[in-house]
Design a protein around this motif. Sequence first.
Motif, PDB file in Angstrom:
ATOM      1  N   ASP A  24       0.864  -1.196   0.000  1.00 53.91           N
ATOM      2  CA  ASP A  24       0.000   0.000   0.000  1.00 53.91           C
ATOM      3  C   ASP A  24       0.891   1.233   0.000  1.00 53.91           C
ATOM      4  OD1 ASP A  24      -1.950   2.076   0.641  1.00 53.91           O
ATOM      5  OD2 ASP A  24      -3.259   0.431   1.277  1.00 53.91           O
ATOM      6  N   ASP A  25       0.537   2.221  -0.839  1.00 54.29           N
ATOM      7  CA  ASP A  25       1.347   3.437  -0.889  1.00 54.29           C
ATOM      8  C   ASP A  25       1.017   4.401   0.253  1.00 54.29           C
ATOM      9  OD1 ASP A  25      -1.171   3.893  -1.972  1.00 54.29           O
ATOM     10  OD2 ASP A  25      -0.457   5.462  -3.328  1.00 54.29           O
ATOM     11  N   ASP A  26       0.021   4.043   1.055  1.00 52.93           N
ATOM     12  CA  ASP A  26      -0.324   4.815   2.253  1.00 52.93           C
ATOM     13  C   ASP A  26       0.520   4.286   3.408  1.00 52.93           C
ATOM     14  OD1 ASP A  26      -1.455   5.808   4.616  1.00 52.93           O
ATOM     15  OD2 ASP A  26      -3.466   5.868   3.746  1.00 52.93           O
ATOM     16  N   HIS A  27       1.548   5.055   3.791  1.00 54.99           N
ATOM     17  CA  HIS A  27       2.490   4.594   4.817  1.00 54.99           C
ATOM     18  C   HIS A  27       1.792   4.327   6.145  1.00 54.99           C
ATOM     19  CE1 HIS A  27       6.280   4.102   6.929  1.00 54.99           C
ATOM     20  NE2 HIS A  27       5.842   4.972   7.836  1.00 54.99           N
ATOM     21  N   LEU A  28       0.846   5.200   6.526  1.00 47.80           N
ATOM     22  CA  LEU A  28       0.150   5.050   7.800  1.00 47.80           C
ATOM     23  C   LEU A  28      -0.643   3.747   7.829  1.00 47.80           C
ATOM     24  CD1 LEU A  28      -0.737   6.100  10.560  1.00 47.80           C
ATOM     25  CD2 LEU A  28      -2.562   7.403   9.400  1.00 47.80           C
ATOM     26  N   ASN A  30      -0.200   1.091   6.013  1.00 42.94           N
ATOM     27  CA  ASN A  30       0.778   0.004   6.020  1.00 42.94           C
ATOM     28  C   ASN A  30       1.239  -0.293   7.439  1.00 42.94           C
ATOM     29  OD1 ASN A  30       1.889  -1.750   4.151  1.00 42.94           O
ATOM     30  ND2 ASN A  30       2.928  -0.151   3.006  1.00 42.94           N
ATOM     31  N   THR A  31       1.543   0.767   8.183  1.00 43.74           N
ATOM     32  CA  THR A  31       2.060   0.611   9.541  1.00 43.74           C
ATOM     33  C   THR A  31       1.008   0.038  10.478  1.00 43.74           C
ATOM     34  OG1 THR A  31       3.563   2.488   9.203  1.00 43.74           O
ATOM     35  CG2 THR A  31       3.128   1.827  11.484  1.00 43.74           C
ATOM     36  N   ARG A  34       0.635  -3.656   9.692  1.00 41.02           N
ATOM     37  CA  ARG A  34       1.835  -4.373  10.122  1.00 41.02           C
ATOM     38  C   ARG A  34       1.831  -4.580  11.641  1.00 41.02           C
ATOM     39  NH1 ARG A  34       7.181  -5.174   8.379  1.00 41.02           N
ATOM     40  NH2 ARG A  34       8.615  -5.455  10.129  1.00 41.02           N
ATOM     41  N   GLN A  46       6.592  -5.259   4.132  1.00 47.18           N
ATOM     42  CA  GLN A  46       5.859  -4.114   3.594  1.00 47.18           C
ATOM     43  C   GLN A  46       6.462  -3.651   2.279  1.00 47.18           C
ATOM     44  OE1 GLN A  46       6.170  -1.933   7.553  1.00 47.18           O
ATOM     45  NE2 GLN A  46       4.309  -1.001   6.682  1.00 47.18           N
ATOM     46  N   GLU A  48       5.677  -0.220  -0.439  1.00 48.66           N
ATOM     47  CA  GLU A  48       4.875   0.992  -0.628  1.00 48.66           C
ATOM     48  C   GLU A  48       4.689   1.348  -2.101  1.00 48.66           C
ATOM     49  OE1 GLU A  48       6.194   4.156   1.901  1.00 48.66           O
ATOM     50  OE2 GLU A  48       5.779   3.013   3.729  1.00 48.66           O
ATOM     51  N   ASP A  49       5.143   0.454  -2.988  1.00 47.62           N
ATOM     52  CA  ASP A  49       4.847   0.616  -4.421  1.00 47.62           C
ATOM     53  C   ASP A  49       4.962  -0.744  -5.095  1.00 47.62           C
ATOM     54  OD1 ASP A  49       7.623   0.160  -5.453  1.00 47.62           O
ATOM     55  OD2 ASP A  49       8.027   2.022  -4.357  1.00 47.62           O
ATOM     56  N   GLN A  52       8.613  -2.378  -5.669  1.00 48.54           N
ATOM     57  CA  GLN A  52       9.164  -3.001  -4.466  1.00 48.54           C
ATOM     58  C   GLN A  52       8.436  -4.318  -4.164  1.00 48.54           C
ATOM     59  OE1 GLN A  52       8.778  -0.601  -0.934  1.00 48.54           O
ATOM     60  NE2 GLN A  52      10.163  -1.885   0.285  1.00 48.54           N
TER      61      GLN A  52
END
Length: 352
Positions: A24-28, A30-31, A34, A46, A48-49, A52
Amino acid sequence: MNNRSFGLKIKDLGGGSPRVLVVDDDHLLNTIIRNALADKKVNVDQAEDGVQATLLLENNKYDLVLCDIVMPGVDGLKILHFVRERDPELPFIMVTSQSDMKSVLKAIRLGISDYITKPFDVQELGWRVEKALDRSRLLRMERNYKKNLEQMLVQQAEENRRLFFEAVESLVNTLEAKDVYTKGHSIRVTRYAMGFVKHIGLPFEEATNVQVAARLHDIGKISIDDAILNKQGKLTVEEYEEIKKHPETSCSILKPIIDDETLEIIMHHHERWDGNGYPGGLAGEKIPFGARVLCLADAFDAISSERSYKAALPFEESIAEIKSGSGAYFSPDLVYGFVESLRKNRKLYGFG
């Protein structure tokens, strides 16, 4: 979105904790995912694109992929396509927005396991993840079962083959005890035949058929009277007719335990290239290839060995006899190579 931790009861998938890739490109977001999964002993990678994510997928094995559908560059659908090319069964949960249902339909056609819409309750996500990981566990169990079953089948096939050849040895020994002049005949014929098929590079399966046929080709003689087998001097017409029955008798004995291709070799190993052999009177290339090989090996041993009705010929004279039979008794396209293999293995065959 409710950021409560959720009551996952993740079952051990075997070989350690489940491994999940979150893309997910939304870091928040993703965190959050996780942290929630990590609290429940789920290993999370994780990305973010999409670039990757594909690198991680190329180099690691996962039990589940949790992926946003809308991302710049390599989006969720492309990642799903990438996954499905490599593993059609890997559980894949797509995360999407309420307004993106057309993409969800495309994802369903590509084979997602489930999807969840934003904004979502983390506890609901946890239930979806647990369900997907249960499916992954079952898939892994099924794969391991199939792998173990395949190994067991291979081992059983090897054991059956060993027992089969033990039975073969017993039958051959019984036959050779009846005919003192052919003791060791089938072993020598097998050596000559296998030396030749190795020389010409015959494929393994065909070579194995020749090997089995060479070892068993005369087993039908077990039904022939000892007085005929050990007769010193020329056979009568009636006695020779009895001898000629042995290929068919061999096949009758062996039919329950060996394949049709090998039986064909045994049945026709006394056919002649010119059509004057037995039992079918086949000529030329109508004679199975393996039978033509066995005919050469069988004849060479008969010529170079002592029999009740004749003395053994020396090595070079035996080869000369084989050459003289080319185009009449033997396949002319095989004689040269067969003679080459005999000369190459002369000492190995005990001719000095």
